[in-house]
Design a protein around this motif. Structure first.
Motif, mmCIF file in Angstrom:
data_model
loop_
_atom_site.group_PDB
_atom_site.id
_atom_site.type_symbol
_atom_site.label_atom_id
_atom_site.label_comp_id
_atom_site.label_asym_id
_atom_site.label_seq_id
_atom_site.Cartn_x
_atom_site.Cartn_y
_atom_site.Cartn_z
ATOM 1 N N LEU A 42 0.818 -1.205 0.000
ATOM 2 C CA LEU A 42 0.000 0.000 0.000
ATOM 3 C C LEU A 42 0.856 1.262 0.000
ATOM 4 O O LEU A 42 0.586 2.221 -0.731
ATOM 5 N N VAL A 43 1.899 1.269 0.826
ATOM 6 C CA VAL A 43 2.766 2.447 0.904
ATOM 7 C C VAL A 43 3.456 2.698 -0.433
ATOM 8 O O VAL A 43 3.493 3.829 -0.930
ATOM 9 N N GLN A 44 3.981 1.635 -1.029
ATOM 10 C CA GLN A 44 4.694 1.815 -2.292
ATOM 11 C C GLN A 44 3.746 2.187 -3.425
ATOM 12 O O GLN A 44 4.117 2.967 -4.318
ATOM 13 N N ALA A 45 2.518 1.658 -3.395
ATOM 14 C CA ALA A 45 1.545 2.031 -4.418
ATOM 15 C C ALA A 45 1.168 3.502 -4.292
ATOM 16 O O ALA A 45 1.082 4.234 -5.282
ATOM 17 N N GLN A 46 0.946 3.937 -3.045
ATOM 18 C CA GLN A 46 0.573 5.328 -2.809
ATOM 19 C C GLN A 46 1.719 6.276 -3.137
ATOM 20 O O GLN A 46 1.515 7.339 -3.718
ATOM 21 N N SER A 47 2.937 5.899 -2.765
ATOM 22 C CA SER A 47 4.077 6.776 -3.026
ATOM 23 C C SER A 47 4.350 6.876 -4.523
ATOM 24 O O SER A 47 4.716 7.940 -5.032
ATOM 25 N N ALA A 48 4.143 5.773 -5.245
ATOM 26 C CA ALA A 48 4.365 5.792 -6.692
ATOM 27 C C ALA A 48 3.382 6.728 -7.375
ATOM 28 O O ALA A 48 3.731 7.428 -8.331
ATOM 29 N N SER A 49 2.143 6.763 -6.880
ATOM 30 C CA SER A 49 1.123 7.614 -7.496
ATOM 31 C C SER A 49 1.401 9.098 -7.281
ATOM 32 O O SER A 49 0.898 9.935 -8.022
ATOM 33 N N THR A 50 2.195 9.426 -6.258
ATOM 34 C CA THR A 50 2.499 10.833 -5.986
ATOM 35 C C THR A 50 3.882 11.226 -6.496
ATOM 36 O O THR A 50 4.278 12.379 -6.391
ATOM 37 N N GLY A 51 4.623 10.250 -7.002
ATOM 38 C CA GLY A 51 5.960 10.538 -7.505
ATOM 39 C C GLY A 51 7.030 10.492 -6.431
ATOM 40 O O GLY A 51 8.191 10.801 -6.686
ATOM 41 N N ALA A 52 6.650 10.102 -5.224
ATOM 42 C CA ALA A 52 7.619 10.007 -4.132
ATOM 43 C C ALA A 52 8.353 8.669 -4.211
ATOM 44 O O ALA A 52 7.897 7.734 -4.857
ATOM 45 N N SER A 53 9.487 8.588 -3.566
ATOM 46 C CA SER A 53 10.244 7.345 -3.499
ATOM 47 C C SER A 53 10.486 7.059 -2.033
ATOM 48 O O SER A 53 11.183 7.807 -1.354
ATOM 49 N N ILE A 54 9.877 5.997 -1.520
ATOM 50 C CA ILE A 54 9.981 5.718 -0.091
ATOM 51 C C ILE A 54 10.407 4.271 0.119
ATOM 52 O O ILE A 54 9.910 3.361 -0.544
ATOM 53 N N GLU A 55 11.346 4.057 1.002
ATOM 54 C CA GLU A 55 11.856 2.726 1.289
ATOM 55 C C GLU A 55 11.138 2.156 2.501
ATOM 56 O O GLU A 55 10.837 2.867 3.454
ATOM 57 N N VAL A 56 10.868 0.857 2.446
ATOM 58 C CA VAL A 56 10.178 0.189 3.547
ATOM 59 C C VAL A 56 11.085 -0.908 4.104
ATOM 60 O O VAL A 56 11.427 -1.857 3.404
ATOM 61 N N LYS A 137 -5.662 0.879 5.059
ATOM 62 C CA LYS A 137 -5.655 2.181 4.410
ATOM 63 C C LYS A 137 -5.627 3.306 5.453
ATOM 64 O O LYS A 137 -5.156 4.404 5.174
ATOM 65 N N GLU A 138 -6.157 3.021 6.666
ATOM 66 C CA GLU A 138 -6.095 4.019 7.734
ATOM 67 C C GLU A 138 -4.649 4.239 8.177
ATOM 68 O O GLU A 138 -4.261 5.353 8.520
ATOM 69 N N VAL A 139 -3.870 3.160 8.172
ATOM 70 C CA VAL A 139 -2.456 3.280 8.524
ATOM 71 C C VAL A 139 -1.748 4.136 7.473
ATOM 72 O O VAL A 139 -0.971 5.034 7.806
ATOM 73 N N VAL A 140 -2.040 3.846 6.207
ATOM 74 C CA VAL A 140 -1.442 4.623 5.127
ATOM 75 C C VAL A 140 -1.902 6.075 5.203
ATOM 76 O O VAL A 140 -1.141 6.999 4.925
ATOM 77 N N GLY A 141 -3.154 6.283 5.612
ATOM 78 C CA GLY A 141 -3.663 7.641 5.760
ATOM 79 C C GLY A 141 -2.873 8.417 6.800
ATOM 80 O O GLY A 141 -2.588 9.607 6.620
ATOM 81 N N PHE A 142 -2.496 7.763 7.898
ATOM 82 C CA PHE A 142 -1.694 8.430 8.915
ATOM 83 C C PHE A 142 -0.301 8.736 8.375
ATOM 84 O O PHE A 142 0.255 9.798 8.639
#
Length: 236
Positions: A42-56, A137-142
């Motif tokens: 979820l985090v990587q999908a959301q970050s990809a949609s915004t153009g961000a690059s985030i490592e998990v 999705k609530e976790v991703v929202g936070f």
């Protein structure tokens, strides 16, 4: 004990002057593979949609999480910490993390909506208490509210939160109790939650049994209970 894991993404791009173009990394600490994978996806999908690059980064125990955080603390901006780990009891994992890294931003994930756990977690400095029964999705929202899914975001600190049904925690006796515990009392409390007797605790802490007994009595008094059994029941 789960092995240390981290994503295999390529190194994130940088802006002028070598400043990272990504908002940071997230550490997910849970002994269930599916939950870690779910959060990662979820985090990587959301970050990809915004153009961000985030490592998990991922860990299955507090010991592994502390080792990962020590290695990557310059980039880890948020820790998602499950309370029910193989090497923790109650809030002991959060307490250990806060003692080692007091500036870490930690969101607690719990399989229960226990009022006492929520109160204690926030009192110990958790940024939020989120039940695992909630949609991921609530976790991703936070995470988004922290500014971690936006390219170049500086990150903000949302107010500490607990489930809506757990209002009034800030004024509770238990929240006050957690805040008043000394590091030594926190350590003794962890051993009590593990079921260790005073004699065992005395040997582990290199203290006299009388000193341990005094610590335990103070802990019981702070939490407003009369016995170890009541203490363990109220904090689990």
């Amino acid at each position: 004990m789960a092995s240390l894991e981290s994503s295999s993404n390529p190194p994130p791009p940088t802006l002028e002057g070598g400043i990272p173009a990504h908002p940071g990394a997230i550490l997910v600490v849970d002994d269930h593979d599916l939950l870690r994978l779910g959060v990662r996806a979820l985090v990587q999908a959301q970050s990809a949609s915004t153009g961000a690059s985030i490592e998990v980064f991922e860990a299955g125990s507090v010991a592994d999480a502390l080792a990962l955080y020590a290695k990557h603390r310059e980039s880890i901006r948020l820790v998602l910490l499950d309370l029910a780990l193989p090497d923790t009891h109650g809030l002991s994992g959060l307490a250990e993390f806060r003692l080692r890294y007091p500036s870490a931003r930690i969101v607690v994930l719990s399989g229960t909506g226990s009022t006492s756990l929520a109160q204690g977690a926030v009192a110990l400095g958790a940024s939020a208490f989120l039940p695992k029964s909630a949609d991921l999705k609530e976790v991703v929202g936070f995470i988004r509210a922290c500014g971690l899914l936006e390219p170049g975001a500086s990150g903000i600190s949302p107010p500490a939160t607990v489930p809506k049904a757990l209002g009034g925690y800030a004024e509770s006796a238990q929240a006050s109790a957690w805040q008043e515990l000394t590091p030594r009392q926190m350590q003794v409390l962890q051993w009590v939650l593990e079921g260790k007797a005073n004699k065992e605790i005395a040997q582990l802490a290199n203290l006299s049994e009388g000193t341990v007994k005094n610590h335990v009595s103070t802990i019981l008094l702070l939490f407003g209970v009369r016995s170890r059994a009541q203490l363990i029941s109220s904090l689990r």
